[in-house]
Design an enzyme around this catalytic site. Structure first.
Site, mmCIF file in Angstrom:
data_model
loop_
_atom_site.group_PDB
_atom_site.id
_atom_site.type_symbol
_atom_site.label_atom_id
_atom_site.label_comp_id
_atom_site.label_asym_id
_atom_site.label_seq_id
_atom_site.Cartn_x
_atom_site.Cartn_y
_atom_site.Cartn_z
ATOM 1 C CG ASP A 16 32.822 -11.628 62.650
ATOM 2 O OD1 ASP A 16 32.175 -11.687 63.254
ATOM 3 O OD2 ASP A 16 32.239 -10.579 61.461
ATOM 4 C CE1 TYR B 99 30.777 -7.717 55.407
ATOM 5 C CE2 TYR B 99 31.736 -9.716 57.175
ATOM 6 C CZ TYR B 99 31.181 -8.243 56.855
ATOM 7 O OH TYR B 99 30.851 -8.012 58.564
ATOM 8 C CE LYS C 13 29.103 -10.447 61.281
ATOM 9 N NZ LYS C 13 30.330 -10.821 60.609
ATOM 10 C CG HIS D 48 25.009 -8.369 58.497
ATOM 11 N ND1 HIS D 48 26.284 -9.003 56.871
ATOM 12 C CD2 HIS D 48 26.066 -6.846 58.964
ATOM 13 C CE1 HIS D 48 26.878 -7.896 57.356
ATOM 14 N NE2 HIS D 48 27.350 -7.464 58.313
#
Length: 326
Positions: free
Chosen positions: A49, A54, A83, A116
């Site tokens: 994932d 990030y 996302k 997201h």
């Protein structure tokens, strides 16, 4: 190792199989995340994932290139999620965001692409645009969910993503998307653990054939978002009693809790031994008494439980999903 063989079927633009346990990469630091993903893929994981925000997808992409080229695992055998971030919600920006993620991850397609968050930020390269006072700058156009979703559907049509879904949407927002979606949401990813079981959302997902994916299944013990008063689930007496009963760790109990609810679960770790332990949850199951205790554990905290990733600093956005918790 055959643990990864347990999968949940999801449908959207075709049929995909999502492994029940995946490796989360939120808060996995650069310089650590690549090794973590490689260890996971070499030791049975088949679900990774990711997310643009990030800010570690380039390093993960180098790992994908390495393990796929070395024949450790085939690309088609790994389920990879990413996302769409809040600054890319306008129709013309959605394909740009997907293209960047595919480039960074060194992939031709994603198995799942999620919105997201339901909030929208000012478009641009700055992922967290703020004004002089430090307040977030929202997108003045505030594109509708339909505009963004239609752009995601085009990515499915073009073969760039196999499935599309939602993350951190509340029940009313999910219902709105279901009203107009040509390609139905394949998955909903939300925070879920015994302090926030999200049973109502789980019921909605089951009724609409949406795969429920639990992030932060351990309650985010090391998260920067934790509040001082939040109790550590790994130290909860009830969780520890169930762990002793099954001769498993508290973390394994919390992961198995999601599996026994029929959910997909994506615990995060960069520690090899913990990565292995988190996947080793298929040799036992929780009984009805265990599940009852864990489903009601949130009541120790209050009527709504405790959300770690509340992002309350976005609370002024009209689409903020947790307004009833402010």
């Amino acid at each position: 190792k055959q643990w990864y063989q347990r999968r949940v079927a999801i449908t959207a633009g075709g049929v995909s199989q999502m492994p029940v346990v995946g490796l989360g990469t939120w808060q996995s630091k650069k310089g650590e995340v690549g090794a973590a993903v490689e260890h996971a893929l070499r030791n049975g994981y088949r679900h990774i994932d990711c997310a643009m925000v990030y800010q570690n997808e380039e390093e993960i992409g180098e790992t994908f290139k390495k393990v796929f080229s070395e024949g450790v695992v085939k690309r088609e055998d790994v389920f990879i999620t990413s996302k769409l971030w809040n600054t890319y919600k306008r129709a013309e920006d959605v394909p740009k965001a997907c293209a960047k993620t595919l480039k960074d991850l060194q992939l031709d397609y994603l198995d799942l692409y999620l919105i997201h968050w339901p909030v929208m930020f000012k478009p641009g390269e700055n992922l967290f645009p703020t004004d002089a006072d430090g307040k977030f700058i929202y997108d003045e156009q505030n594109p509708s969910f339909k505009e963004t979703w239609n752009a995601l559907e085009k990515l499915v049509d073009e073969g760039k993503v196999k499935n599309i879904g939602l993350s951190n949407f509340n029940k009313d927002q999910i219902a709105e998307v279901l009203e107009f979606a040509r390609v139905k949401p394949a998955s909903l990813q939300v925070e879920s653990h015994p302090q926030l079981p999200n049973l109502e959302l789980l019921d909605i997902c089951k009724k609409n054939d949406i795969a429920f994916v639990a992030y932060s299944p351990l309650g985010n013990p090391g998260s920067v978002f934790r509040r001082p008063e939040q109790k550590n689930l790994l130290e909860d007496d009830d969780v520890k009693k169930i762990a002793a009963k099954h001769k498993k760790s508290a973390g394994q109990i919390l992961i198995r809790y999601q599996v026994d609810k029929g959910n997909v679960v994506i615990p995060k770790s960069v520690t090899p031994s913990r990565i292995d332990e988190n996947l080793d949850v298929f040799g036992f199951s929780l009984d009805e008494t265990d599940m009852g205790v864990l489903n009601n554990l949130y009541k120790k905290i209050g009527p709504k439980g405790f959300r770690t990733c509340a992002v309350a600093h976005w609370g002024t956005h009209p689409n903020y999903p947790f307004k009833d918790e402010l």
